[in-house]
Design an enzyme around this catalytic site. Structure first.
Site, PDB file in Angstrom:
ATOM      1  N   HIS B 242      -2.205  -1.551  -3.342  1.00 35.01           N
ATOM      2  CA  HIS B 242      -2.926  -0.575  -2.543  1.00 35.01           C
ATOM      3  C   HIS B 242      -4.377  -0.966  -2.281  1.00 35.01           C
ATOM      4  CE1 HIS B 242      -2.756   2.911  -0.119  1.00 35.01           C
ATOM      5  NE2 HIS B 242      -3.945   3.244  -0.547  1.00 35.01           N
ATOM      6  N   TYR B 246      -7.071  -1.675   1.326  1.00 32.72           N
ATOM      7  CA  TYR B 246      -8.495  -1.370   1.531  1.00 32.72           C
ATOM      8  C   TYR B 246      -9.326  -2.636   1.703  1.00 32.72           C
ATOM      9  CZ  TYR B 246      -7.611   3.511   0.874  1.00 32.72           C
ATOM     10  OH  TYR B 246      -7.140   4.784   1.055  1.00 32.72           O
ATOM     11  N   HIS B 393       4.346   3.229  10.038  1.00 36.37           N
ATOM     12  CA  HIS B 393       3.037   3.696   9.554  1.00 36.37           C
ATOM     13  C   HIS B 393       2.031   2.552   9.467  1.00 36.37           C
ATOM     14  CE1 HIS B 393      -0.069   4.871   6.696  1.00 36.37           C
ATOM     15  NE2 HIS B 393       0.369   3.953   5.875  1.00 36.37           N
ATOM     16  N   PHE B 394       2.399   1.471   8.766  1.00 33.63           N
ATOM     17  CA  PHE B 394       1.332   0.492   8.499  1.00 33.63           C
ATOM     18  C   PHE B 394       1.061  -0.433   9.687  1.00 33.63           C
ATOM     19  CE2 PHE B 394       4.758  -1.847   6.041  1.00 33.63           C
ATOM     20  CZ  PHE B 394       4.775  -3.000   6.801  1.00 33.63           C
ATOM     21  N   HIS B 395       1.901  -0.352  10.725  1.00 36.18           N
ATOM     22  CA  HIS B 395       1.514  -1.077  11.934  1.00 36.18           C
ATOM     23  C   HIS B 395       0.445  -0.323  12.711  1.00 36.18           C
ATOM     24  CE1 HIS B 395       4.787  -3.852  11.153  1.00 36.18           C
ATOM     25  NE2 HIS B 395       4.225  -4.653  12.031  1.00 36.18           N
ATOM     26  N   ARG B 456      13.951  -0.153   6.441  1.00 36.94           N
ATOM     27  CA  ARG B 456      13.015  -1.191   6.836  1.00 36.94           C
ATOM     28  C   ARG B 456      13.592  -2.552   6.427  1.00 36.94           C
ATOM     29  NH1 ARG B 456       8.024  -0.979   2.493  1.00 36.94           N
ATOM     30  NH2 ARG B 456       7.289  -2.714   3.761  1.00 36.94           N
ATOM     31  N   ARG B 457      13.044  -3.616   6.963  1.00 40.08           N
ATOM     32  CA  ARG B 457      13.352  -4.968   6.509  1.00 40.08           C
ATOM     33  C   ARG B 457      14.843  -5.242   6.425  1.00 40.08           C
ATOM     34  NH1 ARG B 457       9.616  -5.507   1.147  1.00 40.08           N
ATOM     35  NH2 ARG B 457       7.780  -6.248   2.189  1.00 40.08           N
TER      36      ARG B 457
END
Lengths: 161, 569
Positions: B242, B246, B393-395, B456-457
């Protein structure tokens, strides 16, 4: 340190909103009993024959309750000879099934589409969740954790009759 | 004696405005160039994966286009090259630039910076080699969870990348220390403040993944140990995982806080509160990683809710950033003639690619922030975990806020490095807006596909469990991928054009701040205090999780496998 008036209001609103979100999570847990997977024990993936997973399968344990022991491996869920391969688990509508899942080789996932169960299946660990199947239909079990070349065909079915 | 003591070791350097010192151009340039190589290798795998997951595309083209195989290799290449190498190399180069320019001095021990660069470059070469050479065995994805074990060179390359970044971090600390001794009582410029936070957080958190790789994965790959503990490995990985996000985000925040306000035509609303936000990111970005382990069997529910609470806490600095940057953009807009209650939103410098790219990044990041809070909500997460919602989300965070801000930086940094103006503003604007449309569509459709049961994946176009709804949304994601492919082509028009074909002189300067008023409390720069609090918070939040996962008598019993299904040995 100077803090602008509007920024102070904003921070209070943010703290209140996030606090309410977290309170909702705790209420969901405590009041409605919706819990997350928790540790229920370890097994030796190299010696599952000596564990509760020696004979995978679904057992009726009285009332509307069933207990299912499932072993995941590349690239199949083993739910006993009765369920076959890929497994088709049959339970009547209204059943409550207590799933115990572990892995014989690498990490897998145990996820049932359109339902509330989603477990990481990790060799050495026992994953457990209890799910109620109220509506008849076919629920597909999907391995949703990457497990190598055949990952995308690793699945099973729960047929609620 | 007196006279020699008063002399600083390195005299402050006066950096030219539109040109670079030779040492500066070389050092920053090689990092950015190498980051762009990793970007090139990784980014073209993206649309390819989206096509490969879309039933309509696969059933029309499969067998006709030879590259339509090796899906899991593509996922691994995409993740390793973009999330690990592109980001790290870009961040290290950008951090050198910002530190040197802000403090008006050369980086300390610059010869070590070249050693660090060489390590990272060798690491990059090792990964490219193994991913191309050992197609199946190295397809362990960029999260490389055991008992899947890759060839040793895979882990060695990553070790070199991390060690290189550690050296870069310590050179920045060293430079800051030297500056601090000569400037007692002054506040360090905000950009350097944030970079110090970023490197501190990176160093502390990557110790855990270093332990995982050096004591578990690498020895297992070499055959020195016969078994691993996959649950413990996941715990160690997410201690690091995580803060890693950041580590990508903070340099983008550096641009938003310290450069964008001027680029947009205004000023930063509040410098002290920006520092408070960065300190909060330092404190709370590590003790939150269990929110990636909500579905794990070997982590107790108490830990999961402690981390859920801390995850909501670490959302606060991002909300502070939203206000601070929003207010700064309002100031800019009013200066640019924005009127009325809402008018300021649209009155931005949309025609400047440097500004537009960052605003596009922010718009996508808003979606990423909201979906991130959903992911953090423990029970909701269970319905989303490991579905294609997560990459959706993370794209919008890494692929949206971070990447578009990095491209925005590239649109002024590349011209400065080359000494020529940006090749085509139109292509850059086209790139930014096609990225916005493509990534918004991709994020939304991937999210919907996930809610409809697509994992996913997974190379799942013809999976037995595909539902008609999931098929529909995944076809939509492929259209998003196509638009993003156009965007990538436009990006390369500018990269290649600026490097080789631009003839006009460079115009825009980087708005680097070198002096600050001491408006922020001195306590914000008491690093020892913050590090001590980080250690205490990690001990409280991670100590019990590690103790629970670590079982030397009954644990460590998973033998290594390769992705092709066979035991490693």
């Amino acid at each position: 340190m100077h803090i602008d008036r509007y920024e102070r209001y904003w921070l209070i609103a943010v703290a209140a909103t996030l606090g309410a979100f977290f309170a909702a999570l705790v209420a969901t847990l405590v009041v409605f009993g919706v819990s997350l997977p928790s540790p229920v024990g370890r097994v030796n993936p190299q010696n599952l024959e000596a564990s509760e997973f020696a004979e995978p399968g679904v057992r009726y344990i009285g009332g509307n309750r069933y207990q299912a022991h499932i072993v995941a491996r590349m690239w199949q869920f083993d739910a006993g000879p009765e369920a076959g391969a890929p497994p088709k688990i049959r339970v009547p509508a209204g059943s409550e099934v207590n799933f115990f899942v572990t892995s014989k080789d690498i990490i897998h996932g145990f996820y049932i589409q359109n339902h509330t169960i989603n477990l990481e299946v990790i060799p050495g660990q026992v994953s457990q969740a209890t799910v109620k199947f109220n509506r008849p239909g076919v629920y597909q079990i999907v391995c949703n954790h990457y497990c190598g070349t055949g990952h995308a065909v690793m699945y099973g079915e729960i047929i609620v009759e | 004696m007196q006279a020699t003591q008063a002399q600083p070791n390195v005299a402050p350097v006066s950096f030219p405005r539109l040109d670079m010192l030779r040492s500066e151009r070389n050092l920053v340039g090689v990092h950015i160039a190498s980051a762009l190589i990793a970007l090139t290798v990784g980014i073209f795998m993206g649309p390819f994966q989206a096509f490969h997951r879309a039933p309509a595309f696969v059933n029309t083209f499969l067998g006709q286009i030879p590259v339509f195989s090796y899906y899991y290799q593509a996922v691994t290449v995409h993740g390793v090259m973009l999330a690990l190498f592109f980001t790290t190399l870009f961040i290290v180069g950008f951090s050198y630039y910002v530190t040197q320019r802000s403090l008006q001095r050369q980086i300390k021990g610059i010869q070590f910076a070249w050693v660090a660069y060489a390590l990272m470059l060798i690491g990059l070469a090792m990964l490219v080699f193994t991913l191309a050479n050992d197609v199946t065995r190295s397809a362990v994805l960029y999260t490389f969870y055991p008992p899947l074990i890759a060839p040793a060179i895979f882990y060695l390359g990553l070790v070199l990348l991390v060690v290189g970044s550690w050296i870069a971090a310590f050179l920045v600390f060293w430079t800051y220390n030297a500056w601090r001794k000569e400037h007692p009582g002054e506040r360090v410029p905000l950009a350097v403040f944030a970079i110090l936070v970023n490197y501190l957080m990176w160093f502390i958190s990557s110790l855990a993944v270093a332990i995982e790789v050096l004591f578990m994965l690498l020895p297992a790959s070499l055959g020195w140990i016969q078994t691993t503990d996959p649950q413990l490995a996941r715990v160690l990985f997410w201690f690091f995982g995580h803060p890693l996000v950041y580590f990508w985000l903070i340099p983008a925040y550096v641009s938003w806080y310290t450069m964008l306000p001027k680029q947009a035509g205004g000023r930063l609303f509040s410098d002290p509160l920006a520092r408070v936000a960065f300190v909060m990111l330092l404190l709370f970005s590590i003790p939150v990683g269990v929110h990636h382990l909500y579905a794990d069997p070997g982590v107790s529910q108490v830990a999961k809710f402690v981390h859920a609470f801390l995850t909501f806490t670490v959302a606060v600095p991002s909300f502070m950033t939203a206000f601070n940057i929003g207010a700064s953009l309002e100031i800019a807009s009013r200066n640019n003639g924005g009127r009325g209650f809402w008018g300021f939103i649209f009155k931005q410098r949309w025609s400047d690619p440097v500004v537009a790219a960052q605003l596009v990044g922010m718009l996508l990041f808003l979606a990423g922030g909201v979906t991130g809070l959903m992911n953090a909500s423990a029970q909701i997460n269970i319905t989303l975990h490991n579905t294609s919602w997560v990459p959706g989300h993370f794209h919008t965070t890494l692929g949206g806020g971070v990447t578009m801000t990095f491209f925005g930086i590239l649109y002024w940094l590349l011209p400065l490095l080359r000494g020529r103006a940006l090749f085509s503003k139109k292509a850059a604007l086209g790139q930014a807006f096609t990225w916005l449309v493509g990534m918004a569509l991709f994020g939304f459709t991937m999210g919907e596909a996930g809610l409809n049961g697509a994992p996913r994946r997974a190379d799942l176009a013809n999976s037995p469990y595909m539902t008609p709804e999931a098929s529909l949304w995944l076809n939509g994601a492929a259209i998003g991928g196509m638009i993003l492919f156009i965007s990538v082509v436009l990006l390369f028009v500018n990269i290649i054009g600026t490097l080789f074909f631009s003839t006009r002189p460079v115009e825009g300067d980087a708005p680097i701040q070198t002096k600050v008023e001491a408006a922020s409390p001195a306590i914000l720069e008491r690093w020892r205090l913050w590090i001590a609090i980080v250690v205490v918070l990690c001990a409280i939040a991670w100590g019990p999780v590690i103790v629970e996962a670590l079982d030397l008598t009954n644990g460590f019993n998973a033998i290594p496998y390769t992705p092709s299904g066979a035991p490693l040995r």
